[in-house]
Motif scaffolding. Sequence first.
Motif, PDB file in Angstrom:
ATOM      1  N   PHE A   1       0.831  -1.206   0.000  1.00  0.00           N
ATOM      2  CA  PHE A   1       0.000   0.000   0.000  1.00  0.00           C
ATOM      3  C   PHE A   1       0.865   1.256   0.000  1.00  0.00           C
ATOM      4  O   PHE A   1       0.592   2.207  -0.755  1.00  0.00           O
ATOM      5  N   GLU A   2       1.904   1.274   0.812  1.00  0.00           N
ATOM      6  CA  GLU A   2       2.793   2.435   0.837  1.00  0.00           C
ATOM      7  C   GLU A   2       3.489   2.616  -0.501  1.00  0.00           C
ATOM      8  O   GLU A   2       3.649   3.746  -0.985  1.00  0.00           O
TER       9      GLU A   2
ATOM     10  N   PHE B   1      -7.478  -1.901   7.193  1.00  0.00           N
ATOM     11  CA  PHE B   1      -8.162  -0.654   6.842  1.00  0.00           C
ATOM     12  C   PHE B   1      -7.660   0.498   7.705  1.00  0.00           C
ATOM     13  O   PHE B   1      -7.433   1.613   7.206  1.00  0.00           O
ATOM     14  N   LYS B   2      -7.464   0.264   8.988  1.00  0.00           N
ATOM     15  CA  LYS B   2      -6.976   1.323   9.880  1.00  0.00           C
ATOM     16  C   LYS B   2      -5.557   1.750   9.518  1.00  0.00           C
ATOM     17  O   LYS B   2      -5.213   2.931   9.631  1.00  0.00           O
ATOM     18  N   ILE B   3      -4.731   0.814   9.076  1.00  0.00           N
ATOM     19  CA  ILE B   3      -3.381   1.164   8.604  1.00  0.00           C
ATOM     20  C   ILE B   3      -3.488   2.078   7.389  1.00  0.00           C
ATOM     21  O   ILE B   3      -2.766   3.080   7.271  1.00  0.00           O
ATOM     22  N   ALA B   4      -4.411   1.747   6.471  1.00  0.00           N
ATOM     23  CA  ALA B   4      -4.594   2.568   5.271  1.00  0.00           C
ATOM     24  C   ALA B   4      -5.031   3.982   5.638  1.00  0.00           C
ATOM     25  O   ALA B   4      -4.585   4.963   5.022  1.00  0.00           O
ATOM     26  N   CYS B   5      -5.894   4.104   6.644  1.00  0.00           N
ATOM     27  CA  CYS B   5      -6.419   5.420   7.029  1.00  0.00           C
ATOM     28  C   CYS B   5      -5.324   6.363   7.523  1.00  0.00           C
ATOM     29  O   CYS B   5      -5.466   7.588   7.447  1.00  0.00           O
ATOM     30  N   GLU B   6      -4.218   5.812   7.989  1.00  0.00           N
ATOM     31  CA  GLU B   6      -3.106   6.641   8.449  1.00  0.00           C
ATOM     32  C   GLU B   6      -2.376   7.308   7.286  1.00  0.00           C
ATOM     33  O   GLU B   6      -1.647   8.277   7.482  1.00  0.00           O
ATOM     34  N   LYS B   7      -2.603   6.793   6.085  1.00  0.00           N
ATOM     35  CA  LYS B   7      -1.841   7.253   4.924  1.00  0.00           C
ATOM     36  C   LYS B   7      -2.656   8.065   3.923  1.00  0.00           C
ATOM     37  O   LYS B   7      -2.116   8.543   2.932  1.00  0.00           O
ATOM     38  N   ILE B   8      -3.969   8.214   4.174  1.00  0.00           N
ATOM     39  CA  ILE B   8      -4.822   8.870   3.187  1.00  0.00           C
ATOM     40  C   ILE B   8      -5.445  10.134   3.758  1.00  0.00           C
ATOM     41  O   ILE B   8      -5.337  10.415   4.949  1.00  0.00           O
ATOM     42  N   ASP B   9      -6.111  10.883   2.897  1.00  0.00           N
ATOM     43  CA  ASP B   9      -6.747  12.146   3.272  1.00  0.00           C
ATOM     44  C   ASP B   9      -7.754  11.922   4.404  1.00  0.00           C
ATOM     45  O   ASP B   9      -8.714  11.166   4.232  1.00  0.00           O
ATOM     46  N   PRO B  10      -7.573  12.574   5.564  1.00  0.00           N
ATOM     47  CA  PRO B  10      -8.494  12.377   6.697  1.00  0.00           C
ATOM     48  C   PRO B  10      -9.950  12.693   6.368  1.00  0.00           C
ATOM     49  O   PRO B  10     -10.858  12.108   6.960  1.00  0.00           O
TER      50      PRO B  10
END
Length: 384
Positions: A213-214, A241-250
């Motif tokens: 994902f990164e 999903f929570k890991i992804a949320c750290e990397k995308i537009d809040p």
Amino acid sequence: MNVGIDRINFYTPEFYLDLKDLAEARSVDPNKYLLGLMQKQMSVAPADQDSVTLAANAAKRVVDGIDKDDVGLIIFATESSIDQSKSGSLYLQELLKLSNSARSFEIKEACYGGTAALMSACDYVRTHPNKKALITASDIARYGLNTPGEVTQGAGAVAMIISKDPNIAAISQDNEVYSEQIMDFWRPNYQKNAIANGHYSQEKYLEFFKTVFEEYINKNKSDFAALLFHVPYSKLAYKAFKIACEKIDPSTREMLKKRFDLSIDLNQKVGNIYTASIYLSLISLIIQDPSLKKGDKLGLFSYGSGAVGDFFSIELTDRFKKSIDKKTIVEQIKRRKKLSIQEYEQFFKEQTEIEAKEISIEQKTNLKDFRFLGIKKDQRQYSH
């Protein structure tokens, strides 16, 4: 030329086990399953259903109405194979009356097999634009009675027609892949049930997701309308999903969370179906979210133990809402018969005892469905 999913359908057996009942029978707090794993039910396959019949029952709707001579490739993805040599796709070819001019083979890499089939089919259509491919992802997840993995069993299949100018979704060629030889989950030839190093497998699933994902968002826009995951059980997908949320537009997180919840709904009721799990999530999202629209970009993470992780995107096309039979999918979940613990355990034992060279299987499944009839002279017999 856009290439992707033109048709898609799902099939699951007519029986299920409520995980509250399983928790009570195993002297476990039900919340361990309902909240700790975020699972509710699991489909249970009777002895007259195997990976071939599950796939055939899923595929019969997607091949109905198309010119079967146009199907030039048949790929059967499974880790529940019925033969060490012969491909399950050849049985599908016969049962569905598909062209004998088609290439037909089986593909395996744990739960990643369905995505491997999808990517291979897309490559085929790109070089044979006037042809279509049929791919099926079909599995019966088994860990054994009274084992730690028992609650994450399930049974079902997803079938897809892959073509140019697809009705449902175009597959982007933006994959980020990571593979490594690890021993997190496997099933030796001498065993019916899988061996799972549970905590290690969970760690690797999340590690592989973070890696691909990164790498993906370093190269591509993260303008996702939804994020979908391989779902061995829903809580693990939620952790990713929570890991992804750290990397995308809040500002997109609330919308993505609502769609994530819709995407795991069917998985929570069917259980783990290995190669088909991520595509069941895709179906679950599309049939339940009326706000999705043409051009929406969905990110998908596919994982197969052993292990391969693959993150890629798809783009919904203009006919996706009309190209999935929502009514049939919803009704087959509702029509399932709830099993008692005793019935479930009997079904499980009947599945594991199919070893004989000569055996006749009692009918449990609806007459309209393809069924496994038994074995004669070492040859499997199916209803037509």
